[in-house]
Design an enzyme around this catalytic site. Structure first.
Site, PDB file in Angstrom:
ATOM      1  N   ASP A   1      78.302 -21.182 -32.925  1.00 17.79           N
ATOM      2  CA  ASP A   1      79.082 -20.226 -31.992  1.00 17.79           C
ATOM      3  C   ASP A   1      80.505 -20.109 -32.311  1.00 17.79           C
ATOM      4  OD1 ASP A   1      78.345 -18.839 -29.355  1.00 17.79           O
ATOM      5  OD2 ASP A   1      79.861 -20.237 -28.772  1.00 17.79           O
TER       6      ASP A   1
ATOM      7  N   GLU B   1      78.457 -17.400 -36.241  1.00 18.99           N
ATOM      8  CA  GLU B   1      79.070 -16.200 -35.446  1.00 18.99           C
ATOM      9  C   GLU B   1      80.219 -16.153 -35.722  1.00 18.99           C
ATOM     10  OE1 GLU B   1      79.399 -14.182 -31.017  1.00 18.99           O
ATOM     11  OE2 GLU B   1      79.680 -16.237 -31.364  1.00 18.99           O
TER      12      GLU B   1
HETATM   13  C1  GLC Z   1      79.414 -16.403 -28.320  1.00 21.86           C
HETATM   14  C2  GLC Z   1      77.841 -16.470 -27.814  1.00 21.86           C
HETATM   15  C3  GLC Z   1      78.197 -15.920 -25.964  1.00 21.86           C
HETATM   16  C4  GLC Z   1      79.005 -16.951 -25.243  1.00 21.86           C
HETATM   17  C5  GLC Z   1      80.319 -17.092 -26.089  1.00 21.86           C
HETATM   18  C6  GLC Z   1      81.059 -18.201 -25.425  1.00 21.86           C
HETATM   19  O1  GLC Z   1      79.684 -15.106 -28.515  1.00 21.86           O
HETATM   20  O2  GLC Z   1      77.115 -15.576 -28.210  1.00 21.86           O
HETATM   21  O3  GLC Z   1      77.177 -15.525 -25.561  1.00 21.86           O
HETATM   22  O4  GLC Z   1      79.188 -16.205 -24.107  1.00 21.86           O
HETATM   23  O5  GLC Z   1      80.025 -17.173 -27.592  1.00 21.86           O
HETATM   24  O6  GLC Z   1      80.387 -19.347 -26.010  1.00 21.86           O
END
Ligand code: GLC
Length: 509
Positions: free
Chosen positions: A203, A255
Site C-alpha cells: 500500500d 501501489e
Molecule cells: C491505498 C488503498 C486505499 C486506502 C489508502 C490508505 O490507497 O488502496 O484503499 O484507503 O491506501 O491506506
C-alpha cells in the site's frame, strides 16, 4: 527462456475486497471462509492468483487499511486457521495468494501507537512522526487524504506535539527513518511469508519516508515532494532482498500512486526494487483509442529499457468501476476486457468486473466510507435469490441488476460477460504470445487500436474498436477470430471489419 519466466509475469491476478466478496456467518460482511468456498469458481474462471485486501485486526476506520495488528486476522473475517486453510486450498488449485501489506501507517489503536502516544519519552515515541509546534498552526500545508481538506497533522493534547497522518487521523504514519520500525515491519513480512503467502500488494509504498523538514508543497494532497525518494528506494530494496531470500518467486506489487509512468518505472530499480508496480495513468484515461495508445506507448518507452514488467488495471476498490466510468455500456466493458487481458504485462481484475458490474448507487444514509468509495465496494451477487447468496443483508446496497448480473445466472449463459472473461483467460493460457510475447502496434483507423503479440512462432492480433461505428481493418494473412468481445464470429475467418465497440483476438488460421 520466456517460458521459464517467474509465474507472476504470465499470471492474471484477481483482487478480492473481502468485506464485499462472500459472507458465511451472516453478519453482512464477507469473510475468509467465504473466499475459500468460492475458490472453485475462481479456478473455473481461470485466474492464476488472488490478492486479498486487508483482513488484519482493525477498528475499520478505513475498512482494514488501518491495521491494529499486522499478524492476526480480524474476527470479522475469521481466524489465522481460516487463513491457513484458505492458502492451502488455493495452492491445491494452483491459485497463488497475495495479501495487502500496509506499511505507511498503522491504526491509532495499534499497540505501537498507543505506546508512542503515551509520553514523549516512551521508547516507541520515535516509531511515528511527532513534531513540535503551536496547537493553532499545523507544521506545513500537507492535507490528509479522504478527510475533507483537513490537515495531515493532528495535535495531541496530552503530549503537546503534532503527529503526521497522510490519510485519516486514525492512521498515523510510521517513521521509516527509525531502524526499529524497519526491523519490526520486516518481521511482519516474514510472518506471512512463513505462512505460505506468494507475495504482497504494498500500500502507498512510494510514500514511506518523508522529506526532512516537512516543507510546504504546491499540491498538498498528491505531491511527491513530500517524500524522500532516495530513502524510499532504499527501503524498497530491503523488502526485495527479504522476499528474494524465500523460495518460490514471492512477488511484490507496489501501489505507487504517482501519475507519471516515468516515475513509476523508477520503482522497479535495477531489477532490485519492486517486482511489479501499479501504473495508474491508464486507469484514469477515458475510453478513447488515441488516449489509450499514448498511455501504452509511455509504458513501452519507460518500462522496456529497464526490463520492467508492466501491470494493467481498470478497476479497484478505490475508484468507480470502469464500466461506470465508460458510461455504463456493456459493449464497452466487454471490449475493455479484451484490452486488459491482451496488453503486455500482468493484468489485475477487480472482483465483479468479470460479471460486468457497475457501481451501486448508495443513498446518503447508507454511505460509510469517508473517501466516497462505497459504490465500487458493493457486495458480489452470487445468484438470483433475494439475498443473492448472502446469508443476511450485506453492509452496502447491491450493484444494479443483481437478478441478472450475478455469478450463477452468468455461468449458465454462454454469452455472458463472465464467459467472455473465461474465454479470454483460456486464450491467454493457451498462447505464449499473449502471456509473454512482444507487443507492437499495427496501423489502424482513428478510434481503433490494433496490435500484435508475438513469441517465436506464436502470434495473435488484437483489434479494439473504441467507436460506435464499424471499421474495416486489414491484417496480413488469413486469420480466424479466437475471441470476440460480443461472441460474434468466434472460430470463423476474420471478415476484415470490426464492429462498433467490438474487440477481437485473431490467430493465424
Ligand atoms: C491505498 C488503498 C486505499 C486506502 C489508502 C490508505 O490507497 O488502496 O484503499 O484507503 O491506501 O491506506
Amino acid at each position: 527462456m520466456p517460458e521459464s519466466a517467474p509465474w507472476w509475469k504470465s499470471a492474471v491476478v484477481y483482487q478480492i475486497y473481502p468485506r464485499s466478496f462472500a459472507d458465511t456467518d451472516g453478519d453482512g460482511i464477507g469473510d475468509l471462509e467465504g473466499i475459500r468456498r468460492h475458490l472453485d469458481h475462481l479456478q473455473w474462471l481461470g485466474v492464476d492468483a488472488i490478492w486479498i485486501s486487508p483482513f488484519f485486526r482493525s477498528p475499520m476506520a478505513d475498512f482494514g487499511y488501518d491495521v491494529a495488528d499486522y499478524c492476526d486476522v480480524d474476527p470479522i473475517f475469521g481466524t489465522l486457521d481460516d487463513f491457513g486453510r484458505l492458502v492451502h486450498e488455493a495452492h491445491e488449485r494452483d491459485l497463488r495468494v497475495l495479501i495487502d501489506w500496509v506499511p505507511n501507517h498503522t491504526s491509532d489503536q495499534h499497540p505501537w501507537f498507543v505506546e508512542s502516544r503515551s509520553s514523549r519519552d516512551n521508547p516507541k515515541r520515535d516509531w511515528y512522526i511527532w513534531v513540535d509546534g503551536s496547537p493553532d498552526t499545523p507544521p506545513d500545508n500537507w492535507k490528509a487524504a479522504f478527510s475533507a481538506g483537513a490537515p495531515a497533522w493532528t495535535w495531541d493534547e496530552r503530549t503537546c506535539q503534532w503527529y503526521l497522518h497522510l490519510f485519516l487521523a486514525q492512521q498515523p504514519d510510521l517513521n521509516w527513518r527509525n531502524p526499529e520500525v524497519v526491523a519490526a515491519m520486516h518481521d511482519t513480512l516474514r510472518f506471512w511469508l512463513d505462512r505460505g503467502v506468494d507475495g504482497f500488494r504494498m500500500d502507498v509504498v512510494h510514500a514511506l519516508v518523508k522529506r526532512e523538514g516537512f516543507p510546504d508543497v504546491d499540491n498538498p494532497w498528491l505531491s511527491t515532494d513530500r517524500f524522500d525518494e532516495p530513502a524510499v528506494h532504499e527501503r524498497i530494496r530491503g523488502f526485495r532482498t527479504l522476499l528474494d531470500g524465500y523460495p518460490g518467486d514471492r512477488v511484490s506489487v507496489g501501489e505507487v500512486f504517482i501519475l507519471s509512468t516515468a516515475r513509476v518505472a523508477e520503482y522497479y530499480g535495477n531489477n532490485d526494487e519492486l517486482h511489479l508496480a501499479f501504473n495508474f495513468p491508464p486507469l484514469f484515461a477515458p475510453w478513447e483509442a488515441a488516449k489509450w495508445r499514448k498511455r501504452v506507448d509511455r509504458v513501452v518507452e519507460e518500462f522496456d529499457p529497464r526490463g520492467a514488467w508492466p501491470t494493467w488495471v481498470l478497476s479497484n476498490h478505490d475508484n468507480p468501476r470502469h464500466r461506470t466510468r465508460y458510461g455504463g455500456s456493456e459493449a464497452r466493458a466487454r471490449a475493455a476486457a479484451v484490452l486488459l487481458l491482451t496488453l503486455r504485462g500482468t493484468p489485475f481484475l477487480y472482483q465483479g468486473e468479470e460479471l460486468g458490474l457497475t457501481d451501486a448507487e448508495v443513498p446518503p444514509e447508507r454511505q460509510v466510507d469517508p473517501g466516497g468509495r462505497d459504490g465500487c465496494r458493493a457486495p458480489i451477487p452470487w445468484d438470483a435469490s433475494p439475498l443473492h447468496g448472502w446469508p443476511g443483508d450485506p453492509w452496502l446496497p447491491w450493484p444494479p441488476e443483481p437478478d441478472t448480473r450475478n455469478a450463477e445466472v452468468e455461468r449458465d449463459d454462454a454469452g455472458s460477460v463472465l464467459h467472455l472473461y473465461r474465454r479470454l483467460l483460456a486464450a491467454r493460457r493457451n498462447s505464449p504470445a499473449l502471456r509473454l510475447g512482444d507487443w507492437a502496434p499495427l496501423p489502424s483507423p482513428d478510434g481503433v487500436l490494433a496490435y500484435q503479440r508475438v513469441l517465436e512462432d506464436d502470434r495473435r492480433v488484437v483489434i479494439v474498436n473504441f467507436t460506435d461505428d464499424s471499421h474495416p481493418l486489414d491484417v496480413a494473412g488469413d486469420c480466424a477470430v479466437e475471441v470476440a468481445s460480443d461472441g460474434v464470429g468466434e472460430g470463423e475467418p476474420y471478415s476484415g471489419t470490426v464492429d462498433g465497440n467490438q474487440a477481437v483476438v485473431l490467430r493465424r488460421s
